[in-house]
Motif scaffolding. Structure first.
Motif, PDB file in Angstrom:
ATOM      1  N   GLU A 170       0.805  -1.232   0.000  1.00  0.00           N
ATOM      2  CA  GLU A 170       0.000   0.000   0.000  1.00  0.00           C
ATOM      3  C   GLU A 170       0.835   1.278   0.000  1.00  0.00           C
ATOM      4  OE1 GLU A 170      -2.323   1.180   3.306  1.00  0.00           O
ATOM      5  OE2 GLU A 170      -0.653   1.101   4.690  1.00  0.00           O
ATOM      6  N   ASN A 230      -5.495   0.894   3.436  1.00  0.00           N
ATOM      7  CA  ASN A 230      -6.168   2.174   3.223  1.00  0.00           C
ATOM      8  C   ASN A 230      -5.478   3.068   2.195  1.00  0.00           C
ATOM      9  OD1 ASN A 230      -4.264   2.065   5.492  1.00  0.00           O
ATOM     10  ND2 ASN A 230      -4.679   4.233   5.755  1.00  0.00           N
ATOM     11  N   HIS A 231      -4.146   2.920   2.022  1.00  0.00           N
ATOM     12  CA  HIS A 231      -3.437   3.803   1.075  1.00  0.00           C
ATOM     13  C   HIS A 231      -3.445   3.313  -0.372  1.00  0.00           C
ATOM     14  CE1 HIS A 231      -2.056   6.909   3.690  1.00  0.00           C
ATOM     15  NE2 HIS A 231      -1.574   6.034   4.563  1.00  0.00           N
ATOM     16  N   HIS A 257      -5.368  -5.402   8.155  1.00  0.00           N
ATOM     17  CA  HIS A 257      -4.729  -4.097   8.100  1.00  0.00           C
ATOM     18  C   HIS A 257      -5.431  -3.170   9.096  1.00  0.00           C
ATOM     19  CE1 HIS A 257      -2.022  -1.464   5.877  1.00  0.00           C
ATOM     20  NE2 HIS A 257      -2.942  -0.521   6.013  1.00  0.00           N
ATOM     21  N   HIS A 283      -0.123  -2.360   8.812  1.00  0.00           N
ATOM     22  CA  HIS A 283      -0.576  -0.961   8.917  1.00  0.00           C
ATOM     23  C   HIS A 283       0.210  -0.119   9.919  1.00  0.00           C
ATOM     24  CE1 HIS A 283      -3.145   2.602   8.778  1.00  0.00           C
ATOM     25  NE2 HIS A 283      -3.353   2.507  10.070  1.00  0.00           N
TER      26      HIS A 283
HETATM   27 FE   LIG Z   1      -2.246   1.487   6.171  1.00  0.00          FE
END
Ligand SMILES: [Fe+2]
Ligand SMILES: [Fe+2]
Length: 272
Positions: free
Chosen positions: A45, A73-74, A153, A179
């Motif tokens: 990510e 999330n990225h 994550h 993460h």
């Molecule tokens: Fe992350």
């Protein structure tokens, strides 16, 4: 074929220092690891400039020998992800986004290895409940005849441990936390079948703040004013990964082992 399946899982690859470190250890594996691996997973990510993954870097990481790329999330941070995510047959993004999200949240490799990516819920952007998501997946896919690996994550260690125990009860064989970018020393096997670590850590610049530049990080914390984050340009690198061994017959995790090493790059490697 041996009865054991050996998987190597790299924590978040951060920017070029992370990609270079990944390339180095995978192209000269015998120097860094005493055993060979059957399947290699890397969380990507942050692989492109610390945020997201370009198609160029996606292809590069595949060429190093990575079989499956997980994310978090990225993953949406580089615009070209929308152009190629549906064409990749190795990349997954968290499953528990809205159903309209591009890409897929799990993949099955060789009819045997099921890799699932999920986002946690504590201190994270709101997404669909990961516990409900794993319930749904256990009903939809037959966990019993596969080695089931989850990249969880998430931010909170208590949530990660709770999720792993819950997932183990549903037939998941490994829950690997990502993460936070900080490797935890709590690797263990739940119920004699499910390998776990709260966080596998990150692969990238060692002299950094979780892979990013110290100056901008500390300035942002002191002033509370948004500051552009850059990947740290340290000449020292760190590699964080875990090896998990599974029994191919009953799919149980037998062993989980952490790797956390650093090395100094040469001037050419650092500047080249
Ligand atoms: Fe992350
Ligand atoms: Fe990350």
């Amino acid at each position: 074929m041996t009865q054991t399946l050996s998987v190597l899982f790299f924590g978040d690859i951060v920017g070029r220092p992370g990609r270079d470190a990944l390339s180095l250890v995978l192209t000269s594996q015998e120097k860094y690891f005493s055993e060979k691996f059957d399947f290699i997973i890397a969380n990507v990510e942050n692989a492109s400039h610390g945020f997201g993954l370009t198609q160029k870097n996606h292809d590069q990481i595949l060429s190093y020998g990575v079989n499956c790329m997980t994310s978090g999330n990225h993953i949406w941070d580089k615009k070209d992800i929308y152009q190629y995510i549906d064409t990749s047959d190795a990349l997954i993004r968290p499953y528990n986004y809205h159903k309209s999200a591009r890409g897929v949240g799990y993949r099955i490799f060789d009819d045997k290895i099921l890799v699932i990516n999920l986002l946690g819920k504590t201190f994270m952007q709101p997404v669909n409940c990961p516990f409900q998501a794993i319930d749904e997946l256990s009903e939809k896919l037959n966990f019993n005849d596969k080695i089931v690996i989850v990249d969880y994550h998430a931010e909170a260690t208590a949530e990660k441990i709770s999720f792993a125990r819950y997932a183990s009860s549903l037939g998941v064989n490994a829950v690997i936390g990502t993460h936070t970018h900080v490797q935890t020393a709590d690797e263990r096997i739940f119920d004699e079948k499910c390998a776990f670590i709260s966080d596998v850590g990150f692969t990238g610049a060692y002299d950094s703040v979780i892979g990013m530049d110290y100056e901008s990080s500390v300035k942002r914390l002191i002033t509370s004013i948004p500051e552009r984050f850059d990947v740290a340009s340290s000449s020292s690198r760190q590699i964080n990964a875990v090896q998990i061994k599974f029994d191919r017959v009953n799919n149980r995790a037998l062993e989980i082992k952490r790797f956390n090493f650093t090395y100094e790059t040469t001037k050419e490697e650092h500047e080249g």
